[in-house]
Design a protein around this motif. Structure first.
Motif, PDB file in Angstrom:
ATOM      1  N   ILE A  89      -0.008   7.964  19.587  1.00 12.01           N
ATOM      2  CA  ILE A  89       0.945   6.852  19.444  1.00 12.01           C
ATOM      3  C   ILE A  89       0.635   6.081  18.164  1.00 12.01           C
ATOM      4  O   ILE A  89       1.520   5.786  17.368  1.00 12.01           O
ATOM      5  CB  ILE A  89       0.870   5.909  20.667  1.00 12.01           C
ATOM      6  N   VAL A  93       3.283   5.719  15.134  1.00 12.75           N
ATOM      7  CA  VAL A  93       3.804   4.406  14.730  1.00 12.75           C
ATOM      8  C   VAL A  93       3.575   4.224  13.236  1.00 12.75           C
ATOM      9  O   VAL A  93       4.503   3.882  12.486  1.00 12.75           O
ATOM     10  CB  VAL A  93       3.116   3.278  15.536  1.00 12.75           C
ATOM     11  N   THR A 108       0.937  -1.703   9.385  1.00 15.91           N
ATOM     12  CA  THR A 108       1.281  -0.847  10.517  1.00 15.91           C
ATOM     13  C   THR A 108       0.117  -0.697  11.482  1.00 15.91           C
ATOM     14  O   THR A 108       0.327  -0.367  12.634  1.00 15.91           O
ATOM     15  CB  THR A 108       1.690   0.556  10.053  1.00 15.91           C
ATOM     16  N   ALA A 111       0.431  -2.993  14.384  1.00 17.03           N
ATOM     17  CA  ALA A 111       1.590  -2.571  15.166  1.00 17.03           C
ATOM     18  C   ALA A 111       1.229  -1.355  16.011  1.00 17.03           C
ATOM     19  O   ALA A 111       1.533  -1.296  17.211  1.00 17.03           O
ATOM     20  CB  ALA A 111       2.757  -2.253  14.243  1.00 17.03           C
ATOM     21  N   ALA A 112       0.562  -0.389  15.379  1.00 17.79           N
ATOM     22  CA  ALA A 112       0.184   0.830  16.084  1.00 17.79           C
ATOM     23  C   ALA A 112      -0.756   0.515  17.240  1.00 17.79           C
ATOM     24  O   ALA A 112      -0.567   0.987  18.366  1.00 17.79           O
ATOM     25  CB  ALA A 112      -0.493   1.799  15.117  1.00 17.79           C
ATOM     26  N   LEU A 115       1.050  -1.361  20.095  1.00 13.53           N
ATOM     27  CA  LEU A 115       1.922  -0.493  20.883  1.00 13.53           C
ATOM     28  C   LEU A 115       1.098   0.406  21.804  1.00 13.53           C
ATOM     29  O   LEU A 115       1.416   0.561  22.985  1.00 13.53           O
ATOM     30  CB  LEU A 115       2.823   0.355  19.988  1.00 13.53           C
ATOM     31  N   LEU A 118       0.013  -1.623  24.651  1.00 14.04           N
ATOM     32  CA  LEU A 118       1.099  -1.908  25.591  1.00 14.04           C
ATOM     33  C   LEU A 118       1.380  -0.709  26.485  1.00 14.04           C
ATOM     34  O   LEU A 118       1.584  -0.850  27.687  1.00 14.04           O
ATOM     35  CB  LEU A 118       2.372  -2.275  24.827  1.00 14.04           C
ATOM     36  N   VAL A 119       1.380   0.482  25.863  1.00  9.41           N
ATOM     37  CA  VAL A 119       1.645   1.686  26.639  1.00  9.41           C
ATOM     38  C   VAL A 119       0.538   1.898  27.679  1.00  9.41           C
ATOM     39  O   VAL A 119       0.761   2.478  28.735  1.00  9.41           O
ATOM     40  CB  VAL A 119       1.768   2.899  25.691  1.00  9.41           C
ATOM     41  N   GLY A 246      -5.526   3.554  19.028  1.00  8.81           N
ATOM     42  CA  GLY A 246      -4.350   3.381  18.170  1.00  8.81           C
ATOM     43  C   GLY A 246      -4.752   3.174  16.723  1.00  8.81           C
ATOM     44  O   GLY A 246      -4.147   3.737  15.801  1.00  8.81           O
TER      45      GLY A 246
END
Lengths: 341, 378, 298
Positions: A89, A93, A108, A111-112, A115, A118-119, A246
């Motif tokens: 992921i 991303v 990024t 952000a990566a 995310l 969150l997953v 991530g």
């Protein structure tokens, strides 16, 4: 500065190799700098070929992954076969954001990581309800489902993957243009992350959170009885671990300038898990050792195969044997401290 | 504490050994050719075919005196279909200055991961598969001898139109090869005034297609186009016939493999396949290869093996030319330059590369009679 | 009616999943180890059948039985060399799991080195093939392949035999008891090692049978064990670990779900659907469809 240095660990700590954390850190940093830039000093031929630097980077990258998984597998004692999903992921991303939206690589990364974290929340919710064999299946299935999503999404390049991701820049210089082989800055960045993560893990172990996690691992019911909020701590460990995976994914996307669904495969997840197990769960240097061993040995056996003229690659067979023998004679791994699972 | 030290020592030794492992310098009388390909794992068959084709050609070249007095040597790296491993393999060969050129990998994803490395190392890389459009013109050191989806798809559609088949269904594996072929079949079919009732996808590792074929049966097409590889297509053909769907079948180049017929048995009769070569070709060059290959590997060479066989000759020929032009010396750059002007006549046709190093080539239309591929007539 | 046809297609496939799942679930129930090598036993069974049918030209039933015996022996050998030494030192669960992972890798890649990665097909005339029409709906025939039907019936026969063995014989009853509480059973005077051997033998035979069935309908290769083994495992968990009826139901459910997904939703997600269902079921009902509601011991 002095204050900052004083906060660094000292004495017989083991947040990194050796007896003194600080000494090891500076020692290995110096060694790494030498390895990276010795070619720039020497006028003639390359002393350390890029292939070794590539392996060195892989070792460091997998160290990040195994240290992250160690938070879950080592501290909480939960096996996860889905951590490659978070790695993937992160990579996707970073790949998509830099390639399609032209966003700066450094932006990024958060952000990566967010995310991926969150997953991980639904997975953490699942980990509250089931454990042991059941959790292994859930994490495995979770990773596989995400891999199918990557394969079936044309926007992300489908099964061929996404090539041409721009390398990160620093002061306007692209990472792959700096240094003799273009890999040096990646190595240093990965090393910085590994050291930070080791330091962080070392601090966590001796903190309230660390004791809570250990309590859950040793006896969950007793932990509840002692008033430990097991739900909170278990979720924390998984989400944190996914967050760090991530980051590793982002790094790999920038380094290889390519991502593909194979990054999310179960083979990858199993590899990360066995790195933690081989090195020894709960041990920082163990995780790093496991990552290094399982990265270097396959490469080494590729060469062995050429020397012996074998018709097949012996590594995967040996890999199986190593796992069996290790579990038989040293189930806690090289530097592991616990066999309670 | 002592134990730790011993373990550290062992570690250090392993590391040192690993470091030294790659340092062995090949003798100057040898030209090394690398191969990065999946030799085990789900795509092991493709890589293994390529390796056998290389090996076969290399033995012949070395037996007849080698290239400019030097013998060829094959070094392989099993990437297991994993792009990260493929990148490691490419890096390993890129650093080893005794490696002149490499082949591979097979899956587009692995090859895409190798491109930045071979480009940086100025290492010529030749492939027999990897048909992804993202690879076209990706590096001036990348040479592609694979089939083009954009060329095979229209041929399949045209063949169907010529047979008077108007409405078809396409079945394709969910990878870039299948997807690309599907798109070009559909486009050409519509351009020919035909109709594509549906394009159904599957995973290349699937074994049971009854669900998809039930849909196909209800659509009642005039013909079915298959865009897969030997195992999945073999099973598909078998199951299509078993379900009583009795319409003409046409397949892409991936179907040209003895395994396809072995898996589907009698069901293979009369299917039409677009191919790059055919083992029953009376051309003595082809017969010589087939004879030797069967003797050595107990099976007929498939399309990948034949392409790889030609590819090794292409490399040898280009190397010879580069050495002749540079007084017996050869570098990766001169080899790449020589490859660009290749004109080699092999078992799979006349090999030449266009401006983006792709081989634009003619194709054969084949069919199956009595369990063997033969040329299709009418 | 395509829907009914797809359900019937799914049943045929589901029978094979059930067979693999029962092999998983019996071992997990009695020994408590995630026997990751089950997929490899299934693969080796399929290859054993391949050699028996192509080299010795045995008839189907003989080949199937010999392969099942071979599967039993392989599974018992795996236990003898893999898990038994661990049991002696008190078997931490994680060690068992990692050993299973190692054994599976070892077997899969040694087989690849030995048999080459090429796919292999069983002889075409092994079992005769016919497309049977079951009934008509709105003038459309609902069909099933005779091979699928035969294999489905074969699966039912094997499962019925196993159910009988467990209900009627002392050893079978002991196995059932062991899957609920091994240590109490030991106090009752049962020989756990013998019980474990029998369990592995049964599991191996079932795995090999599934392998031969798959070889008869489809094709085989050395990598076939990884996905099939995992699907079997998710089915076992879906049905409730240690419960054979649950595994049977879970297998059929997965077969139908896959078939319907491929027919009506998206063929690309056919393999993913099993995992999605499994995760959802486990979240709602952690013991699976028919699992024992094991109270956590304090």
């Amino acid at each position: 500065m002095k204050k900052l240095l004083a906060r660094l660990p000292h004495g017989k700590g083991e947040w990194f190799f050796g007896s003194s954390g600080r000494a090891t850190f500076f020692g290995s940093a110096a060694a790494l700098l030498l390895v990276c830039f010795v070619d720039a000093l020497s006028p003639s031929a390359t002393i350390i070929p890029p292939y070794y630097k590539h392996i060195l980077f892989s070792c460091l990258l997998y160290s990040i992954l195994s240290l992250s998984l160690n938070l879950v597998t080592g501290f909480v004692g939960q096996l996860s076969l889905g951590h490659a999903a978070f790695f993937g992921i992160g990579a996707y991303v970073t790949g998509a954001l830099t390639k399609f939206y032209g966003i700066n690589f450094w932006l990024t990364i958060p952000a990566a990581a967010v995310l991926a974290a969150l997953v991980a929340v639904p997975l953490a919710a699942a980990a509250q309800r089931v454990k042991g064999a059941f959790l292994v299946v859930i994490t495995y299935g979770f990773g596989e489902v995400l891999r199918y999503v990557a394969i079936n999404t044309d926007f992300l390049g489908g099964s061929a993957g996404m090539p041409g991701i721009k390398p990160p820049t620093i002061f306007g210089f692209a990472f792959n243009r700096v240094g003799p082989s273009g890999k040096e800055l990646y190595i240093l960045l990965a090393f910085a992350l590994v050291s930070l993560l080791s330091f962080f893990t070392w601090r966590i172990e001796k903190s309230r959170v660390g004791y809570a996690l250990s309590a859950i691992r040793e006896d969950e019911i007793a932990a509840v009885a002692m008033g430990v909020n097991t739900k909170y701590y278990k979720t924390l460990a998984i989400v944190l671990s996914a967050f760090l995976c991530g980051v590793a994914g982002s790094l790999q996307a920038g380094y290889a300038s390519f991502v593909s669904p194979e990054m999310l495969s179960s083979t990858q997840s199993i590899l990360i898990l066995t790195m933690v197990i081989v090195g020894g769960p709960r041990s920082i240097k163990g995780s790093i050792l496991g990552a290094a061993l399982l990265t270097i040995l396959p490469e080494f056996f590729h060469s062995v195969k050429d020397w012996l003229g074998l018709g097949f690659d012996p590594w995967m067979i040996l890999y199986g044997l190593i796992l069996i023998i290790l579990m038989r004679f040293r189930p806690q791994g090289f530097w592991g401290k616990t066999t309670v699972f | 504490m002592k134990k730790t030290k011993i373990i550290s020592l062992i570690m250090a030794c392993t590391l040192a050994a690993a470091l030294l492992a790659g340092c062995g310098k090949g003798g100057s009388d040898k030209l090394k050719i690398g191969l990065v390909a999946p030799l085990t794992g789900d795509n092991g068959v493709m890589g293994e075919s390529q390796r056998r084709g290389y090996e076969m050609a290399m033995e012949e070249i070395n037996a007849s005196g080698g290239v400019g007095g030097k013998t060829l040597e094959l070094v392989t790296y099993d990437d297991q279909g994993d792009p990260q491993k493929a990148a490691s393999g490419a890096q390993k060969f890129a650093d080893d200055k005794s490696v002149l050129a490499i082949g591979g990998s097979c899956n587009s994803s692995s090859t895409l991961a190798m491109i930045p490395i071979i480009d940086g190392g100025k290492l010529p890389d030749l492939v027999v598969s990897s048909s992804s459009a993202a690879l076209t013109g990706s590096s001036e050191y990348f040479f592609r001898m694979s089939v083009q989806d954009a060329a095979v798809g229209p041929l399949m559609a045209d063949a169907l139109t010529k047979m008077g088949k108007k409405s078809i269904v396409v079945l394709y594996p969910n990878n870039d090869y299948g997807k690309g072929l599907n798109e070009s079949i559909v486009a050409q079919m519509l351009a020919n005034g035909g109709d594509v009732l549906d394009s159904l996808t599957y995973l290349a590792t699937d074994q049971d297609f009854t669900a998809q074929l039930t849909t196909v049966k209800n659509l009642d097409p005039d013909a079915i186009a298959l865009a897969g590889t030997p195992t999945d297509s073999g099973l598909l053909i078998k199951q299509i016939r078993q379900l009583g769907i009795d319409v003409p079948l046409i397949g892409g180049t991936g179907l040209y493999n003895a395994k396809t017929i072995e898996i589907c048995g009698d069901a293979a009769e009369d299917i039409i396949v677009i191919g790059v070569y055919v083992a029953s070709n009376p051309d003595p060059k082809v017969q010589e290869l087939v004879g030797k290959y069967v003797a050595k590997y107990k099976q007929e060479p498939d399309g990948f093996a034949a392409l790889a066989y030609d590819q090794m000759y292409v490399i040898a020929q280009a190397a010879e030319k580069a050495m002749a032009a540079n007084g017996g010396n050869i570098t990766r750059e001169t080899l790449a330059a020589a490859l660009k002007t290749t004109a080699y006549d092999g078992v799979t046709g006349s090999v030449t590369f266009n401006e983006v190093n792709d081989w634009v080539r003619p194709y054969l239309t084949l069919t199956v009679k009595n369990g063997a591929f033969v040329m299709f007539e009418g | 009616m395509e829907f009914i046809q797809q359900v019937i297609n799914g049943l045929a496939q589901g029978g094979i999943y059930s067979l693999i799942a029962i092999g998983w679930t019996t071992v997990y129930g009695v020994v408590g180890v995630m026997n990751w090598t089950h997929g490899e036993v299934y693969m080796l069974g399929a290859f054993c059948g391949f050699f028996l049918f192509t080299r010795l030209h045995l008839p189907f039933l003989a080949g199937l039985l010999i392969s099942m015996v071979a599967g039993s022996l392989i599974a018992m050998a795996i236990d003898q060399f893999g898990y038994k030494p661990l049991r002696k030192i008190g078997m931490p669960r994680m060690a068992g799991f990692i050993t299973a992972l190692g054994l599976s890798t070892l077997l899969r890649y040694s087989s690849t080195a030995l048999f080459t990665p090429d796919p292999q097909a069983y002889p075409a005339n092994l079992l005769s093939y016919k497309l049977l029409t079951l009934f008509h709906i709105n003038g459309k025939a609902i069909t099933v392949s005779s091979l699928h039907l035969m294999i489905f019936l074969g699966t039912l026969v094997i499962m019925a035999a196993l159910e009988l063995f467990i209900r009627k014989t002392l050893t079978g009853k002991a196995m059932l008891a062991a899957s609920q509480d091994m240590s109490t059973l030991e106090l009752m005077g049962a020989n756990p090692e013998k019980l474990i051997k029998i369990t592995f033998a049964i599991s191996g035979a079932l795995g090999a049978a599934a392998g031969v069935f798959v070889g008869t309908i489809y094709a085989i290769n050395t990598m076939m064990g990884s996905l099939a083994g995992l699907k079997g495992w998710s089915v076992a968990i879906l049905g409730g670990v240690g419960n054979m009826t649950g595994s049977m139901l879970g297998g059929l459910l997965l077969g139908i779900a896959e078939s319907l997904t491929a027919g009506f939703v998206s063929t690309g997600y056919k393999d993913a659907i099993g995992f999605i269902i499994m995760i959802l079921v486990l979240l709602v009902k952690p013991t699976g469809l028919k699992g024992y509601s094991a109270e956590e011991k304090v």
